[in-house]
Motif scaffolding. Structure first.
Motif, PDB file in Angstrom:
ATOM      1  N   TYR A 149       0.850  -1.182   0.000  1.00 27.73           N
ATOM      2  CA  TYR A 149       0.000   0.000   0.000  1.00 27.73           C
ATOM      3  C   TYR A 149       0.890   1.239   0.000  1.00 27.73           C
ATOM      4  O   TYR A 149       2.053   1.188   0.376  1.00 27.73           O
ATOM      5  N   LYS A 150       0.291   2.331  -0.424  1.00 33.33           N
ATOM      6  CA  LYS A 150       0.994   3.609  -0.351  1.00 33.33           C
ATOM      7  C   LYS A 150       0.821   4.193   1.037  1.00 33.33           C
ATOM      8  O   LYS A 150      -0.288   4.256   1.557  1.00 33.33           O
ATOM      9  N   GLY A 151       1.926   4.656   1.600  1.00 36.14           N
ATOM     10  CA  GLY A 151       1.891   5.327   2.890  1.00 36.14           C
ATOM     11  C   GLY A 151       2.097   6.819   2.711  1.00 36.14           C
ATOM     12  O   GLY A 151       1.573   7.425   1.776  1.00 36.14           O
ATOM     13  N   SER A 152       2.915   7.389   3.569  1.00 37.65           N
ATOM     14  CA  SER A 152       3.191   8.822   3.504  1.00 37.65           C
ATOM     15  C   SER A 152       3.963   9.156   2.237  1.00 37.65           C
ATOM     16  O   SER A 152       4.556   8.283   1.609  1.00 37.65           O
ATOM     17  N   PHE A 153       3.928  10.424   1.852  1.00 32.97           N
ATOM     18  CA  PHE A 153       4.721  10.841   0.696  1.00 32.97           C
ATOM     19  C   PHE A 153       5.728  11.893   1.106  1.00 32.97           C
ATOM     20  O   PHE A 153       5.575  12.576   2.107  1.00 32.97           O
ATOM     21  N   ASN A 154       6.776  11.972   0.315  1.00 30.43           N
ATOM     22  CA  ASN A 154       7.853  12.929   0.527  1.00 30.43           C
ATOM     23  C   ASN A 154       8.099  13.597  -0.818  1.00 30.43           C
ATOM     24  O   ASN A 154       8.236  12.909  -1.837  1.00 30.43           O
ATOM     25  N   GLU A 155       8.129  14.919  -0.837  1.00 29.97           N
ATOM     26  CA  GLU A 155       8.341  15.646  -2.089  1.00 29.97           C
ATOM     27  C   GLU A 155       9.791  15.589  -2.556  1.00 29.97           C
ATOM     28  O   GLU A 155      10.118  16.019  -3.645  1.00 29.97           O
ATOM     29  N   GLY A 156      10.684  15.078  -1.723  1.00 30.04           N
ATOM     30  CA  GLY A 156      12.049  14.802  -2.151  1.00 30.04           C
ATOM     31  C   GLY A 156      13.043  15.915  -1.916  1.00 30.04           C
ATOM     32  O   GLY A 156      12.796  16.872  -1.191  1.00 30.04           O
ATOM     33  N   GLN A 157      14.193  15.737  -2.539  1.00 27.30           N
ATOM     34  CA  GLN A 157      15.294  16.684  -2.441  1.00 27.30           C
ATOM     35  C   GLN A 157      15.593  17.205  -3.842  1.00 27.30           C
ATOM     36  O   GLN A 157      15.216  16.601  -4.832  1.00 27.30           O
ATOM     37  N   LYS A 158      16.318  18.311  -3.881  1.00 28.25           N
ATOM     38  CA  LYS A 158      16.734  18.874  -5.166  1.00 28.25           C
ATOM     39  C   LYS A 158      18.109  19.485  -4.959  1.00 28.25           C
ATOM     40  O   LYS A 158      18.315  20.254  -4.022  1.00 28.25           O
ATOM     41  N   THR A 159      19.061  19.120  -5.821  1.00 26.62           N
ATOM     42  CA  THR A 159      20.393  19.707  -5.775  1.00 26.62           C
ATOM     43  C   THR A 159      20.574  20.569  -7.010  1.00 26.62           C
ATOM     44  O   THR A 159      20.386  20.100  -8.135  1.00 26.62           O
ATOM     45  N   ILE A 160      20.911  21.830  -6.779  1.00 26.41           N
ATOM     46  CA  ILE A 160      21.122  22.790  -7.858  1.00 26.41           C
ATOM     47  C   ILE A 160      22.604  23.132  -7.912  1.00 26.41           C
ATOM     48  O   ILE A 160      23.208  23.440  -6.882  1.00 26.41           O
ATOM     49  N   GLN A 161      23.183  23.082  -9.091  1.00 18.58           N
ATOM     50  CA  GLN A 161      24.587  23.461  -9.271  1.00 18.58           C
ATOM     51  C   GLN A 161      24.633  24.764 -10.052  1.00 18.58           C
ATOM     52  O   GLN A 161      23.861  24.955 -10.990  1.00 18.58           O
ATOM     53  N   LEU A 162      25.560  25.639  -9.656  1.00 18.35           N
ATOM     54  CA  LEU A 162      25.646  26.943 -10.299  1.00 18.35           C
ATOM     55  C   LEU A 162      27.043  27.525 -10.186  1.00 18.35           C
ATOM     56  O   LEU A 162      27.848  27.087  -9.364  1.00 18.35           O
ATOM     57  N   ALA A 163      27.322  28.523 -11.026  1.00 19.41           N
ATOM     58  CA  ALA A 163      28.546  29.314 -10.899  1.00 19.41           C
ATOM     59  C   ALA A 163      28.237  30.414  -9.892  1.00 19.41           C
ATOM     60  O   ALA A 163      27.182  31.051  -9.953  1.00 19.41           O
ATOM     61  N   SER A 173      32.217  27.440  -8.315  1.00 16.08           N
ATOM     62  CA  SER A 173      30.830  27.012  -8.328  1.00 16.08           C
ATOM     63  C   SER A 173      30.346  26.610  -6.940  1.00 16.08           C
ATOM     64  O   SER A 173      31.108  26.576  -5.981  1.00 16.08           O
ATOM     65  N   ALA A 174      29.071  26.297  -6.879  1.00 16.54           N
ATOM     66  CA  ALA A 174      28.457  25.845  -5.633  1.00 16.54           C
ATOM     67  C   ALA A 174      27.338  24.864  -5.952  1.00 16.54           C
ATOM     68  O   ALA A 174      26.767  24.889  -7.042  1.00 16.54           O
ATOM     69  N   SER A 175      27.041  24.018  -4.982  1.00 15.80           N
ATOM     70  CA  SER A 175      25.883  23.129  -5.024  1.00 15.80           C
ATOM     71  C   SER A 175      24.962  23.533  -3.892  1.00 15.80           C
ATOM     72  O   SER A 175      25.408  23.719  -2.759  1.00 15.80           O
ATOM     73  N   ILE A 176      23.700  23.666  -4.217  1.00 22.12           N
ATOM     74  CA  ILE A 176      22.684  24.021  -3.228  1.00 22.12           C
ATOM     75  C   ILE A 176      21.807  22.797  -3.022  1.00 22.12           C
ATOM     76  O   ILE A 176      21.340  22.190  -3.983  1.00 22.12           O
ATOM     77  N   SER A 177      21.571  22.443  -1.771  1.00 23.24           N
ATOM     78  CA  SER A 177      20.704  21.312  -1.464  1.00 23.24           C
ATOM     79  C   SER A 177      19.388  21.828  -0.888  1.00 23.24           C
ATOM     80  O   SER A 177      19.388  22.578   0.094  1.00 23.24           O
ATOM     81  N   LEU A 178      18.285  21.428  -1.521  1.00 25.42           N
ATOM     82  CA  LEU A 178      16.952  21.788  -1.045  1.00 25.42           C
ATOM     83  C   LEU A 178      16.237  20.547  -0.542  1.00 25.42           C
ATOM     84  O   LEU A 178      16.368  19.477  -1.124  1.00 25.42           O
ATOM     85  N   GLU A 179      15.473  20.704   0.514  1.00 25.53           N
ATOM     86  CA  GLU A 179      14.552  19.668   0.990  1.00 25.53           C
ATOM     87  C   GLU A 179      13.148  20.200   0.788  1.00 25.53           C
ATOM     88  O   GLU A 179      12.742  21.166   1.442  1.00 25.53           O
ATOM     89  N   LEU A 180      12.415  19.618  -0.158  1.00 21.54           N
ATOM     90  CA  LEU A 180      11.064  20.060  -0.439  1.00 21.54           C
ATOM     91  C   LEU A 180      10.147  19.649   0.703  1.00 21.54           C
ATOM     92  O   LEU A 180      10.306  18.562   1.281  1.00 21.54           O
TER      93      LEU A 180
END
Length: 153
Positions: free
Chosen positions: A63-77, A131-138
């Motif tokens: 069965y489906k339980g809870s959901f998580n919108e996930g993570q997102k990593t953005i790379q930039l100069a 550069s840098a990497s940004i980590s987001l938690e949705l």
């Protein structure tokens, strides 16, 4: 709709949150585009699996339980004068959620809330950008609303 490239995709950030967690609420915000993005990462909902094992049949039911919108990593100069990067750096030291928009080439938009969890700088080689990497938690709104997908006009 046909397939498209990521060329022209923009990622924006807003400190003010929407009054309502729907298309109209997010559209009323002013987003600062995060400049110099070279990799926008991926995002999307994932459900937890809930296993049920009745002893009479021995088979696992899922069965489906809870959901998580996930993570997102953005790379930039890194550009210390970029308005969007300035807001991201502010968000790094703030416990609050920020609103984000991802506007695709065809004009479709994903809106979501996230916490900025990291800003990691990279100085790899003489032939690479500072550069840098940004980590987001949705996150989800208190009413359970997650990613809002707005189709292309």
């Amino acid at each position: 709709m046909t397939a498209q490239t990521n060329a022209g995709t923009k990622i924006g950030i807003s400190k003010p949150l929407p009054a309502t967690f729907d298309k109209a609420g997010y559209a009323a915000l002013i987003f600062a585009d995060i400049g110099e993005v070279t990799n926008g990462g991926s995002h999307g909902r994932t459900y937890a699996v809930v296993n049920h094992n009745p002893i009479a049949t021995r088979g696992t039911q899922k069965y489906k339980g809870s959901f998580n919108e996930g993570q997102k990593t953005i790379q930039l100069a890194v550009d210390p004068d970029d308005p969007g990067q300035v807001v991201v750096k502010e968000a790094l030291n703030d416990d609050a959620d920020y609103a984000f928009s991802v506007t695709y080439q065809d004009g479709s938009i994903d809106y979501f809330l996230a916490k900025v969890m990291s800003w990691s700088k990279s100085t790899e080689s003489v032939d690479s950008m500072y550069s840098a990497s940004i980590s987001l938690e949705l996150t989800t709104a208190k009413d359970g609303t997650g990613i809002i997908e707005v189709p292309a006009p």
